[in-house]
Design a protein around this motif. Structure first.
Motif, PDB file in Angstrom:
ATOM      1  N   ASN A   1      51.240  20.284  -2.264  1.00 17.07           N
ATOM      2  CA  ASN A   1      50.046  19.845  -2.989  1.00 17.07           C
ATOM      3  C   ASN A   1      48.767  20.294  -2.297  1.00 17.07           C
ATOM      4  OD1 ASN A   1      51.371  18.446  -5.089  1.00 17.07           O
ATOM      5  ND2 ASN A   1      51.890  16.846  -3.604  1.00 17.07           N
ATOM      6  N   HIS A   2      48.936  20.967  -1.193  1.00 11.61           N
ATOM      7  CA  HIS A   2      47.771  21.486  -0.467  1.00 11.61           C
ATOM      8  C   HIS A   2      46.963  22.398  -1.398  1.00 11.61           C
ATOM      9  CE1 HIS A   2      45.489  23.867   2.428  1.00 11.61           C
ATOM     10  NE2 HIS A   2      45.720  22.909   3.334  1.00 11.61           N
ATOM     11  N   PRO A   3      45.634  22.324  -1.276  1.00 13.59           N
ATOM     12  CA  PRO A   3      44.795  23.150  -2.176  1.00 13.59           C
ATOM     13  C   PRO A   3      45.151  24.641  -2.149  1.00 13.59           C
ATOM     14  CG  PRO A   3      43.438  21.694  -0.827  1.00 13.59           C
ATOM     15  CD  PRO A   3      44.843  21.449  -0.410  1.00 13.59           C
ATOM     16  N   ALA A   4      45.645  25.133  -1.017  1.00 10.68           N
ATOM     17  CA  ALA A   4      45.971  26.560  -0.943  1.00 10.68           C
ATOM     18  C   ALA A   4      47.082  26.912  -1.941  1.00 10.68           C
ATOM     19  CB  ALA A   4      46.395  26.929   0.477  1.00 10.68           C
ATOM     20  N   PHE A   5      48.013  25.991  -2.146  1.00 10.98           N
ATOM     21  CA  PHE A   5      49.076  26.248  -3.119  1.00 10.98           C
ATOM     22  C   PHE A   5      48.497  26.277  -4.535  1.00 10.98           C
ATOM     23  CE2 PHE A   5      52.009  25.237   0.287  1.00 10.98           C
ATOM     24  CZ  PHE A   5      53.101  26.029  -0.017  1.00 10.98           C
ATOM     25  N   LYS A   6      47.621  25.320  -4.781  1.00  8.96           N
ATOM     26  CA  LYS A   6      47.024  25.263  -6.116  1.00  8.96           C
ATOM     27  C   LYS A   6      46.234  26.532  -6.388  1.00  8.96           C
ATOM     28  CE  LYS A   6      44.286  22.450  -9.273  1.00  8.96           C
ATOM     29  NZ  LYS A   6      43.832  23.643  -9.962  1.00  8.96           N
ATOM     30  N   GLN A   7      45.471  26.933  -5.366  1.00 13.30           N
ATOM     31  CA  GLN A   7      44.642  28.118  -5.524  1.00 13.30           C
ATOM     32  C   GLN A   7      45.506  29.350  -5.805  1.00 13.30           C
ATOM     33  OE1 GLN A   7      42.497  29.139  -2.011  1.00 13.30           O
ATOM     34  NE2 GLN A   7      41.145  30.556  -3.082  1.00 13.30           N
ATOM     35  N   ALA A   8      46.594  29.482  -5.034  1.00 15.40           N
ATOM     36  CA  ALA A   8      47.473  30.641  -5.219  1.00 15.40           C
ATOM     37  C   ALA A   8      48.129  30.593  -6.597  1.00 15.40           C
ATOM     38  CB  ALA A   8      48.532  30.677  -4.118  1.00 15.40           C
ATOM     39  N   GLU A   9      48.548  29.409  -6.987  1.00 11.70           N
ATOM     40  CA  GLU A   9      49.200  29.291  -8.287  1.00 11.70           C
ATOM     41  C   GLU A   9      48.219  29.618  -9.413  1.00 11.70           C
ATOM     42  OE1 GLU A   9      51.584  25.683  -8.991  1.00 11.70           O
ATOM     43  OE2 GLU A   9      51.034  25.868 -11.103  1.00 11.70           O
ATOM     44  N   ASP A  10      46.989  29.113  -9.274  1.00 11.48           N
ATOM     45  CA  ASP A  10      45.986  29.409 -10.302  1.00 11.48           C
ATOM     46  C   ASP A  10      45.713  30.901 -10.396  1.00 11.48           C
ATOM     47  OD1 ASP A  10      45.843  26.777 -10.848  1.00 11.48           O
ATOM     48  OD2 ASP A  10      43.963  26.398  -9.768  1.00 11.48           O
ATOM     49  N   GLN A  11      45.667  31.525  -9.233  1.00  9.85           N
ATOM     50  CA  GLN A  11      45.443  32.970  -9.203  1.00  9.85           C
ATOM     51  C   GLN A  11      46.564  33.705  -9.960  1.00  9.85           C
ATOM     52  OE1 GLN A  11      43.046  34.954  -7.258  1.00  9.85           O
ATOM     53  NE2 GLN A  11      43.943  36.597  -8.494  1.00  9.85           N
ATOM     54  N   VAL A  12      47.796  33.313  -9.673  1.00  6.81           N
ATOM     55  CA  VAL A  12      48.942  33.954 -10.321  1.00  6.81           C
ATOM     56  C   VAL A  12      48.886  33.710 -11.828  1.00  6.81           C
ATOM     57  CG1 VAL A  12      51.449  33.842 -10.586  1.00  6.81           C
ATOM     58  CG2 VAL A  12      50.436  33.868  -8.299  1.00  6.81           C
ATOM     59  N   LYS A  13      48.621  32.451 -12.179  1.00  7.09           N
ATOM     60  CA  LYS A  13      48.560  32.100 -13.599  1.00  7.09           C
ATOM     61  C   LYS A  13      47.479  32.920 -14.297  1.00  7.09           C
ATOM     62  CE  LYS A  13      49.435  27.674 -14.296  1.00  7.09           C
ATOM     63  NZ  LYS A  13      49.063  26.255 -14.155  1.00  7.09           N
ATOM     64  N   GLY A  14      46.344  33.041 -13.616  1.00  2.00           N
ATOM     65  CA  GLY A  14      45.234  33.797 -14.181  1.00  2.00           C
ATOM     66  C   GLY A  14      45.608  35.253 -14.401  1.00  2.00           C
ATOM     67  N   ASP A  15      46.270  35.849 -13.413  1.00  2.00           N
ATOM     68  CA  ASP A  15      46.659  37.257 -13.531  1.00  2.00           C
ATOM     69  C   ASP A  15      47.638  37.453 -14.688  1.00  2.00           C
ATOM     70  OD1 ASP A  15      45.072  37.799 -11.403  1.00  2.00           O
ATOM     71  OD2 ASP A  15      46.689  38.121  -9.952  1.00  2.00           O
ATOM     72  N   LEU A  16      48.605  36.548 -14.800  1.00  2.00           N
ATOM     73  CA  LEU A  16      49.599  36.685 -15.871  1.00  2.00           C
ATOM     74  C   LEU A  16      48.908  36.550 -17.230  1.00  2.00           C
ATOM     75  CD1 LEU A  16      52.533  34.537 -14.408  1.00  2.00           C
ATOM     76  CD2 LEU A  16      52.443  37.028 -14.587  1.00  2.00           C
ATOM     77  N   ASN A  17      48.053  35.544 -17.339  1.00  2.00           N
ATOM     78  CA  ASN A  17      47.373  35.334 -18.621  1.00  2.00           C
ATOM     79  C   ASN A  17      46.473  36.506 -18.971  1.00  2.00           C
ATOM     80  OD1 ASN A  17      48.658  32.964 -19.126  1.00  2.00           O
ATOM     81  ND2 ASN A  17      47.076  31.691 -18.154  1.00  2.00           N
TER      82      ASN A  17
END
Lengths: 647, 251, 235
Positions: free
Chosen positions: A482-498
């Motif tokens: 739940n660390h913000p770094a995980f969220k940030q990385a996940e958001d980045q990945v999600k953004g790239d895929l979208n």
């Protein structure tokens, strides 16, 4: 995309242990740190990739008691592309009593690598080779044997000793199945949790240490966060940047590239190995090149017609005096047996002269008629029967009657993530093993050495070296995803895929991949020059821009979507391709797989040890920006670099 | 060449699935079957339609990932060939080709022609290994292995785990796959110490995965791209019966 | 896994596990099948008495012997049981095997002999035949009213005349022959298959078993077919 990095002020420290070459590894093992069994249970390790390096590492770390999670994008760890290696695996066993030794294997590998690899790493590799064979035999790998029941060897890759162990033409398969069986045992024991059909899409860095990954479940499309005390990238090479290569369709650079974007240095990206004996491209839709074992050159003679106008004539109508056996002409001492890089370039030269023997112009003959006359068809069939059959299956030509057509193809990438002696990248806790790192093969890899390196790294090196890092991590609790770094990385990945899905342009992923491959092959392939490389960089940038504006990726992110997977991988290849071109441009010398047309002597590669005896480790500074070069000077204390000559 | 393709389309494991028909021109003689499928997918993408999902990776007949039943033939009608090594020249111009996934309860469809073969991994995890930790091995030449045994073991070890045997078997039995691994390890001295436990536990995993039982039809052998022999099934039976009936090993 | 605390180490649970396993189930098919092959051989040699041309005396005496000699009676009940076991296990396996492929192919893979793929159908044809066969002869002999015949002052049930009457009807002979063809195919696969299930396969001996299998399958069927045909034709 990600924030632009400030170039790091760093001095690359390979952390090579002190002491004489022969004692470095044993001293390191004897004096290094250990992690107690009770603590191992509390430490999580992520292994990405399940080929020889990944499966061996995951299995061994599981045996040692670490908590391991292993990821592969295929439907089973048994399918990793290590499985396709044919020839064999080198080991300094000296079972043949022909004067082989650890030092000789070390020396051959350094020389074969054209003096661009690290002495200490290579020596350790040669030491581990001996144990690898023991381990594999104990696992039940069915190596070829003599009548007396002991192991058989053959000579391979132009060395003077017989040190190659093999299992028919499927050595890679059998070694991988051995590692897979060890991995399966640990999965059953609960020490390794396997994630099939998962692709790593980012590495998570917290307080400058690698602490986990973001992986996409390829079946459901779900993004998952996985935390760990250390992350091992065992994700193979990046030959598919050329679109056509002998790599598997799914082989990709994404894991390594995401790590690079997060700060890991990428070393010697321009060192690619082009294998001379592959089946040539026959159609515009071709997806894949197939390797024919280089052992064929032991009896086959390579030629093209002397006259351009003869090139499409049936070969049997071309009389002897009109044939140019160019390898025998150019390299009388070694003839058809010159090393891979030289044979490949010579084929390119004669084809560029317009003498290639297929419509496209890119093929030469490999002719067995003299060998059949001299030795008889039965002998040739006994030696190469299965290869001939495979060739005929693919091309519909019978090599007993008509010469084979062959052409070089991208086969292996010596470059990869920069790692120190511990196989750790410059990001603490992030490791790279096997083909994914750069360390052991310099500018050119010898035959039967890739399997050796993958297994050495996985079975014998990482289990020791990782303890040096993890011994200091025993107080770190399980990583909180739940660390913000995980969220940030996940958001980045999600953004790239979208983003990829939202472009909805007019061209397919393959259209762009083919175009990128052509730029790479034409301008950063077997021969490179400054003008072409500069041009290539511009073309790649333009193509990448167009890709992000006009690619069409069908479907959604929440389903099994192979096109989306391909698109993501291609996006990374665009960036890698540019880096390869920059690296090739910067390295103003010819060495191993890197041949610069400007740096030759009598038409042969000219290495420049005075100015380029270093590893180029590149730092990412943002897409399209100039990367920053960090140099690791190569120190040769035991071997004196010399010039290769095959004339 | 021109072809009419009847391709099985299924969105996911829950979907009932159906055939869809596509016509394809500009297929070249030298294309592999999967390259022909690439052409179909490129065509579908250009039409903004959903491309056909299928598994593939190495495209040189060794990874075992490709898996299609082509006109009723797992991996196609050419003997000892994987789908990726099947070439369009072995079809007649104008043919209609029916393409289906491996069909078995133990191999649920993921999408279209791609199926989930984790059941094979489960069988191997049940005992398809020699329990030897890294670093503990004796010298590789410490135990001689008669050459004929090593060769037989290699014959069995060549299995690529593609699942064509299951696809071909009228009972969807995975006995050829299972027996290849049991044989490979039972033939070698390295596999002997745990061969009883191994065979019992692997047969159990096979049955639990939902594969059918073997009725010795030989269809598996006929369609095996690597020519794994049904003799291995006899050896498996022998191993199992002796382990279960003549030893104290728990069944 | 053996757990010293758990349960009795001498438990019989393993039997259930063994006979529930796919290999164990096939062992039942294999052993019962091979026993039934022996039975076929004995039955066939008995039938050959019909062809002696002695007006059925040898056959009737043989029938009497088979139904009155205690050890033979026990064997015959074992045989009935094994026939049922073979049939029930076979059908149960077939049903289970069908479940292993819930979604059917549009074009079915073949790659194997017709007989091997259709053992269940062939078996069911044979089972139907057995029902009719047993009703006509066995049931009639044991529980029906039979014509009697006297040899050397001793009364025998005249099974011969019943058989003769049955085989004078063309449709009965045809039914009999069709069933024999089914049996032949069933044996052609089953005989060899039984050995493979037992794990008996050998480079040197399997070809011999294979030849015996062919000779047996065809020989037995010819032996069985001989008498209805001969009787029908009045030879």
């Amino acid at each position: 995309m990600t924030s632009i990095h400030q170039p790091q002020k760093m001095k690359l420290d390979a952390k090579i242990p002190a002491g004489p070459l022969e004692e470095k590894w044993s001293n390191y093992r004897s004096k290094g740190k250990l992690v107690s069994p009770a603590n191992k249970r509390r430490l999580d390790v992520i292994v990405v990739g399940s080929g020889l390096a990944g499966a061996a590492a995951a299995a061994t770390l599981g045996e040692l008691g670490y908590n391991v999670k292993c990821f592969c994008f295929q439907d089973s760890p048994r399918r990793a592309h290590s499985i396709a290696a044919q020839g064999g695996i080198n080991a300094a066993k000296n079972y043949q009593n022909d004067g082989d030794s650890i030092y000789r294997l070390f020396y051959d590998t350094i020389k074969g690598g054209d003096y661009r690899s690290r002495e200490a790493n290579v020596y350790r590799l040669a030491e581990a080779s001996v144990q690898i064979i023991d381990q594999c035999v104990a696992q039940g790998v069915p190596f070829a044997r003599e009548y007396g029941g002991l192991l058989a060897n053959r000579s391979f890759g132009g060395v003077q000793v017989s040190r190659t162990f093999y299992a028919r033409g499927q050595t890679g398969q059998q070694l991988l199945l051995g590692a897979y069986s060890a991995l399966s045992r640990q999965i059953a024991a609960g020490s390794v949790k396997m994630y099939n059909r998962h692709e790593m899409l980012d590495v998570v860095v917290i307080d400058s240490k690698a602490r986990g990954i973001i992986a996409r479940n390829l079946v459901t499309g779900e993004l998952e966060r996985h935390g760990a005390h250390a992350v091992l990238l065992c994700t193979g090479g990046y030959g598919n940047v050329f679109f056509l290569s002998t790599n598997a369709m799914g082989s990709n650079v994404t894991a390594a590239w995401k790590a690079h974007r997060k700060g890991a240095l990428f070393a010697n990206p321009c060192f690619t190995q082009i294998h001379p004996t592959c089946i040539p491209v026959t159609s515009g839709y071709q997806s894949k090149l197939t390797l024919m074992s280089e052992s064929l050159r032991n009896d086959g003679r390579v030629w093209v017609p002397k006259k351009k106008e003869d090139r499409l004539k049936p070969p049997h109508l071309i009389p002897e005096e009109d044939r140019d056996y160019y390898l025998e002409r150019m390299y009388p001492a070694f003839g058809n047996l010159v090393p891979r890089d030289i044979a490949s370039r010579a084929a390119k030269v004669v084809c560029d002269e317009g003498r290639g023997v297929v419509k496209s112009g890119y093929a030469v003959y490999l002719d067995f008629s003299d060998a059949i006359k001299r030795l008889g068809k039965a002998t040739i069939a006994a030696r190469y029967g299965n290869l001939f059959e495979m060739y005929q299956r693919i091309t519909d030509d019978n090599p007993y009657e008509t010469p084979m057509k062959i052409f070089p193809a991208v086969h292996y990438t010596m470059g990869g993530l920069w790692v120190d002696y511990d196989l750790m990248t410059n990001i603490p806790g992030l490791y790279a093993l096997g083909e994914a790192n750069f360390s052991d093969h310099g500018a050119n890899r010898l035959g039967a050495s890739a399997l050796m390196q993958g297994l050495a790294d996985g079975y014998f090196v990482i289990p020791v070296t990782i303890a040096q890092y993890l011994a200091d991590e025993i107080r770190t609790p399980r990583i909180d995803t739940n660390h913000p770094a995980f969220k940030q990385a996940e958001d980045q990945v999600k953004g790239d895929l979208n983003k990829l899905l939202s472009i909805k342009g007019n061209k397919s992923v393959d259209d762009y991949h083919m175009a990128l491959g052509k730029i790479m092959w034409d301008k950063c392939g077997m021969a490179r020059n400054a003008q072409g490389l500069k041009q290539a960089r511009k073309e790649i940038q333009a193509l990448r821009k167009e890709f992000w504006e006009n690619v069409y990726v069908p479907g959604t992110a929440n389903e099994f979507n192979p096109e989306l997977e391909k698109a993501g991988r291609l996006a990374d290849y665009f960036e890698l391709g540019e880096l390869m071109v920059i690296d090739a441009l910067t390295r103003e010398e010819s060495c191993g797989g890197h041949f610069r047309e400007e740096y030759t002597e009598d038409g042969e590669a000219k290495r420049d040890d005075a100015n380029f005896l270093f590893v180029s480790a590149w730092e990412f500074t943002g897409t399209g920006n100039d990367p920053v070069l960090h140099k690791e000077e190569l120190v040769y204390e035991n071997v004196k670099p010399s010039t290769r000559s095959y004339k | 060449m021109k072809f009419t393709l009847k391709v099985w389309r299924q969105n996911n494991a829950q979907d009932a699935g159906r055939f869809e028909t596509y016509s394809l021109s500009d297929v070249e003689n030298d294309m592999s079957f999967l390259e022909m499928m690439d052409v179909l997918n490129q065509q579908l993408i250009k039409e903004k339609k959903d491309p056909v999902a299928f598994d593939h990776d190495c495209r040189e007949g060794i990874c075992g990932m490709c898996s299609m039943v082509i006109n009723g033939h797992p991996h196609g009608h050419v003997k000892a060939t994987t789908t990726c090594q099947l070439h369009m020249r072995s079809f007649k111009d104008g043919d209609t080709i029916v393409i289906e996934p491996w069909r078995a309860k133990a191999f649920p469809v993921i999408k279209d022609l791609a199926v989930d073969r984790s059941a094979f991994d489960n069988i191997i995890q049940a005992g398809g290994y020699v329990s030897v930790n890294t670093g503990s091995a004796p010298d590789a030449n410490a135990v001689p292995v008669p050459q004929d045994l090593a060769e037989k073991a290699m014959d069995a070890a060549e299995c690529i785990g593609c699942g064509a045997c299951v696809a071909a078997c009228k009972n969807s039995s995975a006995m050829l796959f299972l027996s290849a691994k049991v044989s490979h390890l039972a033939l070698l001295p390295q596999g002997k110490p745990e061969h009883k436990k191994r065979v019992i536990s692997m047969v159990k995993a096979h049955d639990e995965a939902g594969f059918g039982s073997c009725t010795n039809t030989g269809a598996c052998e006929a369609y095996c791209p690597k020519g794994i022999s049904i003799t291995n099934i006899a050896r498996l039976n022998r191993e199992y019966l002796t382990a279960a009936l003549a030893s104290e090993e728990a069944v | 896994m053996s757990n010293p605390i758990a349960a009795n180490p001498y438990s019989l649970k393993w039997l259930g596990h063994f006979f529930g396993s796919s290999v164990g189930r096939k062992l039942i098919m294999s052993l019962t099948g091979l026993f039934l092959c022996l039975f076929l051989l004995v039955h066939m040699s008995g039938n050959l008495q019909l062809l002696k041309g002695d007006g059925g005396r040898a056959f009737n005496e043989y029938a009497y012997f088979m139904t009155h000699f205690a050890p033979i009676k026990i064997v015959s009940y074992v045989t009935y049981f094994l026939i049922l076991l073979h049939a029930i296990d076979g059908i149960a396996l077939a049903l289970k095997n069908r479940q292993a492929r819930p979604s059917k192919y549009a074009v079915n893979p073949t790659g194997a002999t017709w007989a091997s793929r259709n053992m269940t159908i062939l078996g069911i044809v044979i089972l139907l035949f057995l029902v009719v066969h047993l009703k006509n002869f066995w049931f009639a002999y044991k529980f029906g009213t039979m014509p009697m015949v006297t040899y050397d002052g001793k009364e025998y049930k005249d099974l011969y005349s019943i058989v003769k009457e049955a085989f004078s009807q063309w449709w009965y002979v045809a039914f009999y022959l069709i069933s024999l063809v089914a049996l032949c195919f069933h044996l052609l696969h089953g005989f060899q298959s039984a050995f493979r299930t037992l794990g008996l396969e050998h480079k040197k001996y399997t070809p011999i078993i294979s030849i015996i299998g062919w000779v047996f399958s065809i020989g037995v069927i010819l032996g069985f077919a001989l008498q209805p045909v001969a009787m029908f034709l009045g030879l």
